[in-house]
Design a protein around this motif. Structure first.
Motif, PDB file in Angstrom:
ATOM      1  N   CYS A 123       0.871  -1.177   0.000  1.00  0.00           N
ATOM      2  CA  CYS A 123       0.000   0.000   0.000  1.00  0.00           C
ATOM      3  C   CYS A 123       0.906   1.225   0.000  1.00  0.00           C
ATOM      4  CB  CYS A 123      -0.966  -0.013   1.168  1.00  0.00           C
ATOM      5  SG  CYS A 123      -0.214   0.226   2.760  1.00  0.00           S
ATOM      6  N   PHE A 124       0.427   2.284  -0.590  1.00  0.00           N
ATOM      7  CA  PHE A 124       1.286   3.476  -0.668  1.00  0.00           C
ATOM      8  C   PHE A 124       0.448   4.736  -0.774  1.00  0.00           C
ATOM      9  CE2 PHE A 124       0.506   4.539  -5.081  1.00  0.00           C
ATOM     10  CZ  PHE A 124       0.094   3.333  -5.625  1.00  0.00           C
ATOM     11  N   VAL A 125       1.032   5.823  -0.282  1.00  0.00           N
ATOM     12  CA  VAL A 125       0.436   7.124  -0.518  1.00  0.00           C
ATOM     13  C   VAL A 125       1.568   8.042  -0.984  1.00  0.00           C
ATOM     14  CG1 VAL A 125       0.553   7.741   1.963  1.00  0.00           C
ATOM     15  CG2 VAL A 125      -0.940   9.024   0.436  1.00  0.00           C
ATOM     16  N   ASP A 156      -3.481   4.524  -1.690  1.00  0.00           N
ATOM     17  CA  ASP A 156      -4.274   5.110  -0.614  1.00  0.00           C
ATOM     18  C   ASP A 156      -4.546   6.586  -0.919  1.00  0.00           C
ATOM     19  OD1 ASP A 156      -5.571   5.508   1.772  1.00  0.00           O
ATOM     20  OD2 ASP A 156      -3.768   5.454   3.015  1.00  0.00           O
ATOM     21  N   ARG A 185      -8.548   8.725   1.496  1.00  0.00           N
ATOM     22  CA  ARG A 185      -7.385   8.295   2.276  1.00  0.00           C
ATOM     23  C   ARG A 185      -7.847   7.461   3.475  1.00  0.00           C
ATOM     24  NH1 ARG A 185      -2.708  11.114   3.899  1.00  0.00           N
ATOM     25  NH2 ARG A 185      -1.449   9.669   5.137  1.00  0.00           N
ATOM     26  N   ARG A 192      -4.189  -1.801   3.666  1.00  0.00           N
ATOM     27  CA  ARG A 192      -3.740  -3.202   3.607  1.00  0.00           C
ATOM     28  C   ARG A 192      -4.941  -4.143   3.652  1.00  0.00           C
ATOM     29  NH1 ARG A 192       1.297  -3.116   7.853  1.00  0.00           N
ATOM     30  NH2 ARG A 192       2.711  -1.932   6.542  1.00  0.00           N
ATOM     31  N   ASP A 208       6.379  -2.627   2.503  1.00  0.00           N
ATOM     32  CA  ASP A 208       6.314  -1.180   2.295  1.00  0.00           C
ATOM     33  C   ASP A 208       6.648  -0.891   0.837  1.00  0.00           C
ATOM     34  OD1 ASP A 208       5.722  -0.781   4.931  1.00  0.00           O
ATOM     35  OD2 ASP A 208       7.421   0.539   5.357  1.00  0.00           O
ATOM     36  N   SER A 209       6.323   0.312   0.378  1.00  0.00           N
ATOM     37  CA  SER A 209       6.470   0.623  -1.042  1.00  0.00           C
ATOM     38  C   SER A 209       7.828   1.233  -1.400  1.00  0.00           C
ATOM     39  CB  SER A 209       5.343   1.556  -1.470  1.00  0.00           C
ATOM     40  OG  SER A 209       5.268   2.648  -0.584  1.00  0.00           O
ATOM     41  N   HIS A 210       8.816   1.082  -0.502  1.00  0.00           N
ATOM     42  CA  HIS A 210      10.174   1.575  -0.791  1.00  0.00           C
ATOM     43  C   HIS A 210      11.159   0.542  -0.261  1.00  0.00           C
ATOM     44  CE1 HIS A 210       7.992   3.571   2.491  1.00  0.00           C
ATOM     45  NE2 HIS A 210       8.879   2.898   3.213  1.00  0.00           N
ATOM     46  N   GLY A 284       6.096  -3.571   8.836  1.00  0.00           N
ATOM     47  CA  GLY A 284       5.960  -3.373   7.403  1.00  0.00           C
ATOM     48  C   GLY A 284       6.078  -4.621   6.547  1.00  0.00           C
ATOM     49  N   TRP A 306      -1.453   5.526  10.501  1.00  0.00           N
ATOM     50  CA  TRP A 306      -0.100   4.988  10.667  1.00  0.00           C
ATOM     51  C   TRP A 306       0.157   4.780  12.152  1.00  0.00           C
ATOM     52  CZ3 TRP A 306       4.305   6.189  13.327  1.00  0.00           C
ATOM     53  CH2 TRP A 306       5.538   5.732  12.822  1.00  0.00           C
ATOM     54  N   GLY A 307       0.802   3.687  12.487  1.00  0.00           N
ATOM     55  CA  GLY A 307       1.301   3.503  13.846  1.00  0.00           C
ATOM     56  C   GLY A 307       0.432   2.622  14.727  1.00  0.00           C
ATOM     57  N   GLU A 309      -0.334  -0.429  14.688  1.00  0.00           N
ATOM     58  CA  GLU A 309      -0.918  -1.674  14.146  1.00  0.00           C
ATOM     59  C   GLU A 309       0.078  -2.835  14.291  1.00  0.00           C
ATOM     60  OE1 GLU A 309       0.839   0.135  12.089  1.00  0.00           O
ATOM     61  OE2 GLU A 309       1.862  -1.428  10.965  1.00  0.00           O
ATOM     62  N   HIS A 334      14.989  -1.754   3.129  1.00  0.00           N
ATOM     63  CA  HIS A 334      13.900  -0.792   3.330  1.00  0.00           C
ATOM     64  C   HIS A 334      14.519   0.579   3.546  1.00  0.00           C
ATOM     65  CE1 HIS A 334      11.352   1.490   6.281  1.00  0.00           C
ATOM     66  NE2 HIS A 334      10.438   1.213   5.369  1.00  0.00           N
ATOM     67  N   ARG A 337      13.179   6.510   6.972  1.00  0.00           N
ATOM     68  CA  ARG A 337      13.148   7.950   6.782  1.00  0.00           C
ATOM     69  C   ARG A 337      12.948   8.652   8.110  1.00  0.00           C
ATOM     70  NH1 ARG A 337       8.675   7.218   2.197  1.00  0.00           N
ATOM     71  NH2 ARG A 337       7.556   6.336   3.969  1.00  0.00           N
ATOM     72  N   TYR A 342       4.270  12.049   3.914  1.00  0.00           N
ATOM     73  CA  TYR A 342       2.881  12.377   3.554  1.00  0.00           C
ATOM     74  C   TYR A 342       2.222  13.093   4.727  1.00  0.00           C
ATOM     75  CZ  TYR A 342       3.227   7.879   5.854  1.00  0.00           C
ATOM     76  OH  TYR A 342       3.601   6.882   6.711  1.00  0.00           O
TER      77      TYR A 342
END
Ligand code: UD2
Ligand code: MN
Length: 484
Positions: A123-125, A156, A185, A192, A208-210, A284, A306-307, A309, A334, A337, A342
């Motif tokens: 999933c990604f935003v 997302d 959003r 997910r 994760d998307s990165h 992730g 986020w956070g 979960e 991964h 960051r 976002y």
């Protein structure tokens, strides 16, 4: 002409008849004990590429790239797009080679021929174009095709234009890739869940998307689920040191890494390639049997953005009969960051705190005082902080007959320091909530400013909180009445 003597024939028949059970036992033992040995192969360390690699391109085999100082301005300009070096990421090929960082013996490990298939869910935003593509390519290039049912990209509600038609068009060359777009959003938890709801593979693999998957990353994960559908394996997240790679938490439910205790390594005679039992997952990257995921009630859909979960799914897995493991032979890079790139629809801090309070209320039993007691007292004021309805989550825990949080601490995380009470008196306990407690009764300061009363505890009220002014002072009420 030869005729078989009758008695011999009867003897032969009887022998066969009585030996039949023996033959059957031998046959089934061979099937049961030898089949797992015969139907296995060495982990496939595939590394296919869709286009010929450019050996001169930067970043091949993970080589560090030093950009000339003249590029600084450009690097800084693009930094905030992803809160990492986006300018550099765009120079590195999306299907670059990476060094095989697995412990040496991993390539010799055996896995079963009939492993379950998986759906990989990203999933990604507003993910950066080059990192999103590199994530997808690494899965396509380094997963055995027969095990990769599909890749689902859950968008997302991104705002960037390149993530619309341009992404559809790019991914249309890969029949295995599906894109789902959420209208509003939802945050990573519900995003997910949207991916999981339509997944066709037998196992869900969240990423994760990165990220970048290394060679041989998938089979060791699926092997663990194959051996026991209640095992939830996570790859090693590269950049995290091998020595510090057991996921844990500290109060108030802050995720971190800590080494596996030496005595556990010794007692179990652990090799570098052995799975590592993990009290909490990073969140992730993990594989989970799809049916089992839904039996567990998936994620609490009331968790926002986020956070928290990762705490929720970790406590749920362990307390309701499953296991979380890190698999040293499965490795995924991964990009960590410093900040979320976002926007949060509401305040970031408040979102995460609210998520954690939901988790604490459902899973922590009497230990939730430790969570609130570590700087989160303000969350108890439910008029200010609405943590939403928890009935379904509490019912789910009952229905699944999950064990207590005390069981989890004793059995899964025994090295965690969890004093329920900070200091014990003869009769009263001074608790993490700063209350002076005896069973259900607490000492409350009187608002008149003198004296105190023994009344049923209520953690939300200030008159129940008592502090040490200095390390050796008497306890002082938060209403500032001195306790003798
Ligand atoms: C870690 C986890 C992350 C998640 C998070 C806690 C790893 C490597 N990463 O933080 O997966 O468990 O802790 O919640 O263990 N995203 C959305 N919608 C949103 C926000 C995020 O789709 O509203 C996507 C985002 O694009 C990314 C993924 O969710 O692909 C995780 O977000 P992150 O990379 O910002 O989280 P991270 O790695 O800081
Ligand atoms: Mn991430």
């Amino acid at each position: 002409q030869y005729t078989m003597p009758t008695c011999n024939f009867i003897y032969f028949f009887l022998l066969k008849f009585f030996l039949l059970p023996f033959y059957l036992i031998v046959y089934f033992s061979l099937v049961i004990f030898l089949k797992p040995l015969l139907c296995v192969h060495k982990v496939l360390s595939l590394d296919a590429t869709h286009a010929p690699r450019d050996p001169n391109a930067v970043g091949q085999f993970g080589q560090p790239v030093i950009l000339p100082g003249s590029k600084n301005a450009e690097v800084m300009k693009r930094w905030n797009e992803g809160h990492f070096n986006v300018y550099l990421s765009d120079q590195i090929p999306v299907d670059r080679a990476v060094p095989d960082t697995r412990p040496e013996t991993c390539a010799q490990n055996l896995v079963h021929n009939d492993l379950p298939t998986t759906t990989v869910i990203f999933c990604f935003v507003d993910e950066v174009w080059s990192t999103l593509l590199r994530s997808v390519h690494s899965v396509l290039n380094r997963s055995p095709p027969h095990l990769l049912k599909e890749i689902i990209l859950v968008d997302d509600a991104s705002t960037k234009d390149y993530l619309k038609e341009q992404l559809d068009e790019y991914m249309s060359q890969f029949p295995r890739v599906r894109i789902i777009r959420l209208k509003e959003r939802q945050g990573l938890i519900r995003a997910r869940l949207a991916g999981a709801a339509v997944a066709k593979g037998e196992v869900l693999t969240f990423l994760d998307s990165h990220i970048e998957c290394n060679v041989g990353w998938l089979e060791p994960l699926l092997e663990r689920v194959y051996l026991d559908r209640k095992k939830v394996p996570c790859p090693v997240i590269e950049v995290i040191s091998d020595k510090d790679m057991r996921g844990i938490f500290k109060w108030p439910l802050v995720f971190g890494w800590s080494p596996v205790p030496e005595d556990v390594i010794k007692k179990n005679n652990m090799k570098v390639t052995d799975p590592i039992r993990c009290p909490v997952m990073a969140g992730g990257l993990f594989s989970i049997d799809k049916k089992y995921f839904f039996e567990l009630g998936a994620y609490d859909p009331g968790l926002d953005v986020w956070g928290g979960e990762n705490m929720e799914i970790s406590f749920k897995i362990w307390m309701c009969g499953g296991e979380i493991e890190i698999i040293p032979c499965s490795r995924v890079g991964h990009i960590f960051r410093g900040q979320n790139p976002y926007k949060f629809p509401k305040d970031r801090q408040k979102t995460v705190e609210r998520n954690l309070a939901r988790v604490a209320e459902v899973w922590l039993d009497e230990y939730k005082d430790l969570f609130y007691g570590h700087g989160y007292q303000h969350l108890l004021d439910r008029k200010v902080i609405d943590i939403g309805n928890l009935t379904e989550q509490i019912e789910l825990r009952k229905k699944l007959k999950c064990k207590s949080f005390k069981w989890y601490l004793d059995n899964v995380f025994p090295d965690m320091d969890t004093p329920v009470v900070k200091a014990e008196g003869l009769q009263f306990n001074y608790t993490w909530m700063k209350s002076i407690r005896h069973q259900d009764l607490c000492v409350a300061a009187q608002s008149t400013g003198s004296g105190f009363a023994l009344v049923p505890c209520d953690n939300t009220k200030r008159e129940f909180r008592w502090f040490y002014k200095t390390s050796n002072s008497a306890l002082v009420s938060s209403l500032c009445t001195l306790l003798m």
